[in-house]
Design a protein around this motif. Sequence first.
Motif, PDB file in Angstrom:
ATOM      1  N   ARG A  21       0.818  -1.213   0.000  1.00  0.00           N
ATOM      2  CA  ARG A  21       0.000   0.000   0.000  1.00  0.00           C
ATOM      3  C   ARG A  21       0.850   1.260   0.000  1.00  0.00           C
ATOM      4  O   ARG A  21       0.415   2.308  -0.454  1.00  0.00           O
ATOM      5  N   SER A  22       2.059   1.161   0.522  1.00  0.00           N
ATOM      6  CA  SER A  22       2.915   2.353   0.583  1.00  0.00           C
ATOM      7  C   SER A  22       3.718   2.549  -0.705  1.00  0.00           C
ATOM      8  O   SER A  22       4.301   3.604  -0.912  1.00  0.00           O
ATOM      9  N   ARG A  24       4.453   3.180  -4.692  1.00  0.00           N
ATOM     10  CA  ARG A  24       3.860   3.927  -5.799  1.00  0.00           C
ATOM     11  C   ARG A  24       4.243   3.244  -7.108  1.00  0.00           C
ATOM     12  O   ARG A  24       5.377   2.786  -7.252  1.00  0.00           O
ATOM     13  N   PRO A  25       3.319   3.207  -8.073  1.00  0.00           N
ATOM     14  CA  PRO A  25       3.637   2.539  -9.336  1.00  0.00           C
ATOM     15  C   PRO A  25       4.684   3.314 -10.126  1.00  0.00           C
ATOM     16  O   PRO A  25       4.836   4.525  -9.968  1.00  0.00           O
ATOM     17  N   LYS A  27       6.434   5.053 -13.385  1.00  0.00           N
ATOM     18  CA  LYS A  27       5.889   6.006 -14.345  1.00  0.00           C
ATOM     19  C   LYS A  27       5.295   5.239 -15.529  1.00  0.00           C
ATOM     20  O   LYS A  27       5.940   4.364 -16.105  1.00  0.00           O
ATOM     21  N   ALA A  31      -1.612   1.338 -10.840  1.00  0.00           N
ATOM     22  CA  ALA A  31      -1.495   0.705  -9.526  1.00  0.00           C
ATOM     23  C   ALA A  31      -2.338  -0.563  -9.479  1.00  0.00           C
ATOM     24  O   ALA A  31      -3.402  -0.652 -10.094  1.00  0.00           O
TER      25      ALA A  31
END
Length: 174
Positions: A21-22, A24-25, A27, A31
Motif C-alpha cells: 500500500r505504501s 507507488r507505481p 511512471k 497501480a
Amino acid sequence: MSRRDDHLSDDDRILWNLVARSARPLKGKTAVEIPDIVEPKPEPPRPAANGVPALATKPKTPHVAHSLDDQTLHKLKKGRLPIEGRVDLHGMTQDEAYSLLLTFLNRAHASGIRYVLIITGKGSSSGGDGILRRAVPAWLSTPAFRHLVSSHDHAARNHGGSGALYVRLRRIRP
C-alpha cells in the motif's frame, strides 16, 4: 531459492499489504488494487434435518468489553500481573493499525495469553487527540474483537499512560 507465495503466514500477509500500500507505481504503470482483509461472515442458521423449522431461540447478548476491575488494574500497574504481549501502533494509519491489532489479538488469544498492552500513542504534538488513541477502544467493542477481548482500560503512567491500553483477553473455551 523457490517462491512460496501460497504459504504466507498471517503476519507476512499483513506486512506485505502494508508495504504494497505504501508503494507507488512506476511512471506509466497503473497501480494494482490490493484487497482488504475480509473477515468471515457468520453462517445463517440451518433448518432442522426433518424439515420442521427450528424453534426460535433467544439471540445471545453480544459480549461487550468492560473496564478492568480495580484489583486487576492495580496488579497490572504494579507489575504483579505479567503483561504477556505488547503491540505498538505508533505511526500507522487506521487501516494498518486495525489489521495488525486484529492479527495480534487473534494470535495472543490462540496462545492462551490473558493480558496485553496496546500502545496507541498520545496523538500529535499540536495538542490534538490522537486518532488511534480514540479509535482503538471503539474497535475493541466491535464484533471483530468482541470474542477476543474481555475488558480493557487505560495503562499506568509507567506503561504509557493515556497513550496505551491494558487488554484482558477472554479465556479459550474447550
